[in-house]
Design a protein around this motif. Structure first.
Motif, PDB file in Angstrom:
ATOM      1  N   LYS A   6       9.381   5.356  -9.769  1.00  0.00           N
ATOM      2  CA  LYS A   6       9.726   3.975 -10.140  1.00  0.00           C
ATOM      3  C   LYS A   6       9.497   3.079  -8.929  1.00  0.00           C
ATOM      4  N   PRO A   7       9.004   1.850  -9.154  1.00  0.00           N
ATOM      5  CA  PRO A   7       8.798   0.955  -8.011  1.00  0.00           C
ATOM      6  C   PRO A   7      10.098   0.751  -7.229  1.00  0.00           C
ATOM      7  N   GLY A   8      10.017   0.849  -5.922  1.00  0.00           N
ATOM      8  CA  GLY A   8      11.176   0.587  -5.071  1.00  0.00           C
ATOM      9  C   GLY A   8      12.167   1.731  -4.998  1.00  0.00           C
ATOM     10  N   ALA A   9      11.875   2.860  -5.682  1.00  0.00           N
ATOM     11  CA  ALA A   9      12.870   3.939  -5.747  1.00  0.00           C
ATOM     12  C   ALA A   9      12.914   4.775  -4.473  1.00  0.00           C
ATOM     13  N   GLY A  10      11.968   4.618  -3.590  1.00  0.00           N
ATOM     14  CA  GLY A  10      11.968   5.403  -2.352  1.00  0.00           C
ATOM     15  C   GLY A  10      11.302   6.750  -2.578  1.00  0.00           C
ATOM     16  N   MET A  11      10.664   7.257  -1.520  1.00  0.00           N
ATOM     17  CA  MET A  11       9.972   8.550  -1.609  1.00  0.00           C
ATOM     18  C   MET A  11      10.435   9.410  -0.444  1.00  0.00           C
ATOM     19  N   SER A  12      10.038  10.661  -0.475  1.00  0.00           N
ATOM     20  CA  SER A  12      10.356  11.506   0.673  1.00  0.00           C
ATOM     21  C   SER A  12       9.277  12.565   0.831  1.00  0.00           C
TER      22      SER A  12
ATOM     23  N   ASN B  88       0.785  -1.238   0.000  1.00  0.00           N
ATOM     24  CA  ASN B  88       0.000   0.000   0.000  1.00  0.00           C
ATOM     25  C   ASN B  88       0.814   1.284   0.000  1.00  0.00           C
ATOM     26  N   VAL B  89       2.109   1.184   0.281  1.00  0.00           N
ATOM     27  CA  VAL B  89       2.872   2.434   0.378  1.00  0.00           C
ATOM     28  C   VAL B  89       2.973   3.124  -0.991  1.00  0.00           C
ATOM     29  N   ASP B  90       3.043   2.356  -2.073  1.00  0.00           N
ATOM     30  CA  ASP B  90       3.075   3.001  -3.389  1.00  0.00           C
ATOM     31  C   ASP B  90       1.716   3.613  -3.746  1.00  0.00           C
TER      32      ASP B  90
ATOM     33  N   MET C 203      -0.596  10.847  -3.032  1.00  0.00           N
ATOM     34  CA  MET C 203       0.096  12.107  -2.727  1.00  0.00           C
ATOM     35  C   MET C 203       0.391  12.889  -3.999  1.00  0.00           C
ATOM     36  N   ARG C 204       0.826  12.168  -5.022  1.00  0.00           N
ATOM     37  CA  ARG C 204       1.121  12.861  -6.289  1.00  0.00           C
ATOM     38  C   ARG C 204      -0.158  13.426  -6.888  1.00  0.00           C
ATOM     39  N   SER C 205      -1.265  12.675  -6.772  1.00  0.00           N
ATOM     40  CA  SER C 205      -2.524  13.172  -7.346  1.00  0.00           C
ATOM     41  C   SER C 205      -3.019  14.411  -6.603  1.00  0.00           C
ATOM     42  N   LEU C 206      -2.640  14.531  -5.343  1.00  0.00           N
ATOM     43  CA  LEU C 206      -3.055  15.706  -4.550  1.00  0.00           C
ATOM     44  C   LEU C 206      -2.073  16.864  -4.712  1.00  0.00           C
ATOM     45  N   ASP C 207      -0.941  16.582  -5.361  1.00  0.00           N
ATOM     46  CA  ASP C 207       0.135  17.575  -5.471  1.00  0.00           C
ATOM     47  C   ASP C 207       0.743  17.883  -4.093  1.00  0.00           C
ATOM     48  N   ALA C 208       0.836  16.880  -3.279  1.00  0.00           N
ATOM     49  CA  ALA C 208       1.421  17.035  -1.933  1.00  0.00           C
ATOM     50  C   ALA C 208       2.941  17.160  -2.050  1.00  0.00           C
TER      51      ALA C 208
END
Ligand SMILES: Cc1cc2nc3c(=O)[nH]c(=O)nc-3n(C[C@H](O)[C@H](O)[C@H](O)COP(=O)(O)OP(=O)(O)OC[C@H]3O[C@@H](n4cnc5c(N)ncnc54)[C@H](O)[C@@H]3O)c2cc1C
Length: 516
Positions: A138-144, A118-120, A126-131
């Motif tokens: 990319k899958p597994g690339a990590g987010m911040s 579920n984290v992706d 978050m991206r759809s909200l423009d957060a």
């Protein structure tokens, strides 16, 4: 920091004192037991989902529930939302399930699978909200996340969607009806007691790391010497007493099947060293290459224990080491290293923290030592006045060096099992920094299923009760997989499922045991 909502400046001290009193008098008691003598309820709010706690777990759950069509109210104990989330570095790992199992094999597989699946989805939302969230394309690339901006953004999103974020409003206990369905919470607001009736409650109160009783029972008897490395460290931020855990246990919830005896943290400068932001400045990621001695000068642990290789090994080894430091007298240890380790792993340009740890600890005011011989280093360490014996330091390090040169550190009375990390301390100058274990968050907590529902001792979900973030137990166990990841993954799951919770079959009348 996040926008203040529904605030009353005069109430903060009262709220703080109430929290502190609860901590002293009732730290191991059910939350509900702490309010018996309080005034009658003065207000009532009706909503669909009430979220308890305004960190990544709670704010994610609230936004997800709202996007799924629910009315939401977030209640936050502190004078502002954000919790430890707002003080974090913001890295949201999106490791695979297989990686999680390899890194924390004692953790709960269902919880780890749910987070990894579920984290992706959280990232997409978050991206759809423009957060203010980066990476993750990319899958597994990590987010911040940009922590404070992200908290502000989430609060604005909730409020602009018609939700409420009530600060200085700690949950006191859960409300249930006669059929033992959760129907809301009783909270203490600046305007008095408040009943918030809801079809679902999401507990996201961030753990129990300042609960002396629980920490002493499960983690270390040196609770008083631990340094807090979470939101409770900051001015007027209330402690993490395990309010979510106790509220759930009071309704018969299961504690997680493991994780209670381990924690996430890093070394911090020993007192009187002054801790400043960012707290990650002090993280001694290089400790697997050091020799760790306790406050008497004795080597006490395998500094590089863990199952992994490469960079992960370093991180996990450091995690295991700091947990052992917490169990030493005064939760204190010195990390001793030589110039080779300094230049490769502990200097400003080493990539393991990007800061010269020796300088950082020295500038903080914590005891440090630097010398061209081990004997002189040990003498300086004895002069710290914390009980170190120069003779024992030299004896233990000489024995360790001999074993390292012979490739036999595994045979030491306190073995070091990773040959790669078993470097002799022999290239001057020699360094030593004195630290105390810093606790960021706890690993034990509430047992949930893959829908985020809190499980009763019977094995069935408690109707209407969900959890998110660090309140969920046994995602991490001994080693650390990332609590922002836990908050993002289960915030997403629990928020979405809480929004689907039907109205209680047994109605809105509180049972005599939980009515205010
Ligand atoms: C310096 C630092 C760096 C970090 N970096 C990272 C990182 O890069 N990646 C990572 O994964 N993790 C990181 N962490 C850890 C991570 O930030 C936290 O563990 C995580 O944010 C916890 O999220 P949460 O939502 O569970 O709890 P929190 O964010 O702490 O939120 C819980 C909230 O609940 C509130 N609360 C408590 N009791 C009640 C009550 N009775 N009623 C109402 N509200 C209540 C608290 O006040 C708090 O605001 C870092 C931590 C620190 C300190």
């Amino acid at each position: 920091m996040a926008k203040q909502t529904e605030r009353s400046s005069g109430s903060s001290r009262r709220s703080f004192l109430a929290g502190a009193a609860a901590g002293i008098a009732g730290s191991a008691l059910p939350v509900g037991a702490q309010v018996a003598a309080q005034a009658p309820t003065t207000q009532e709010i009706r909503t669909d989902v009430v979220v308890v706690g305004g960190g990544i777990g709670g704010l994610t759950a609230a936004v997800c529930a709202q996007k799924a069509g629910a009315r939401v109210v977030v209640i936050e104990k502190a004078y502002e939302p954000g919790g430890t989330t707002a003080h974090s570095e913001g890295g949201v790992a999106n490791s695979t399930y297989e990686d999680m199992r390899a890194n924390a094999p004692e953790g709960d597989p269902d919880v780890q699978r749910t987070v990894s699946e579920n984290v992706d989805k959280w990232g997409e939302l978050m991206r759809s909200l423009d957060a203010p969230v980066g990476g993750g394309e990319k899958p597994g690339a990590g987010m911040s996340i940009a922590p404070v901006m992200w908290v502000n953004f989430m609060v604005r999103t909730i409020e602009s969607g018609g939700g409420k974020v009530l600060v200085e409003t700690p949950m006191l206990r859960l409300l249930t009806n006669r059929q033992e369905e959760v129907i809301g919470v009783l909270a203490d607001s600046p305007k008095g007691l408040i009943r918030i009736l809801a079809k679902a409650v999401v507990l996201a109160t961030g753990g129990w790391m300042t609960n002396a009783t629980l920490v002493q029972q499960h983690i270390t008897r040196h609770f008083g010497s631990l340094r807090q490395r979470n939101a409770s460290f900051y001015d007027r931020k209330p402690p993490f007493l395990g309010d979510g855990l106790f509220a759930a246990l009071q309704l018969g919830a299961q504690p997680s099947t493991g994780g209670f005896d381990s924690f996430y943290g890093h070394l911090l400068p020993a007192r009187p060293g002054k801790i400043t932001n960012p707290m990650s400045n002090w993280s001694a990621y290089f400790s697997p290459w050091c020799v760790a001695v306790n406050r008497f000068g004795r080597r006490f642990t395998d500094e590089a224990q863990g199952k992994l290789t490469g960079r992960q090994m370093t991180r996990q080894g450091e995690q295991m080491c700091v947990q052992e430091v917490a169990r030493q007298s005064d939760a204190m240890a010195a990390y001793v290293y030589d110039d080779i380790v300094y230049k490769q792993y502990a200097c400003e340009n080493c990539g393991l923290g990007g800061i010269d740890k020796y300088i950082a600890y020295k500038m903080s005011g914590a005891p440090t030592a630097m010398a061209n011989t081990l004997t002189e280093l040990a003498r300086q360490m004895e002069d710290w006045g914390v009980g170190m014996s120069a003779e024992l330091i030299v004896r233990d390090i000489t024995e360790y060096n001999q074993a390292a040169k012979n490739g036999k550190t595994w045979a030491l009375p306190v073995p070091k099992t990773s040959a790669k990390h078993a470097l002799a301390v022999e290239n001057p100058p020699f360094y030593a920094i004195l630290g105390q274990a810093g606790i960021t968050s706890t690993h034990g907590g509430i047992r949930v299923n893959t829908l985020g529902q809190v499980l009763h001792r019977s094995g069935k979900p408690i109707p209407g009760l969900f959890a998110a973030g660090v309140d969920i137990g046994n995602f991490n166990n001994c080693t650390y997989l990332g609590n922002l990841t836990l908050g993002a993954g289960y915030g997403y799951v629990s928020g979405n499922n809480a929004a689907k919770q039907p109205a209680p079959k047994g109605g809105w009348g509180a049972s005599p045991t939980t009515s205010a």
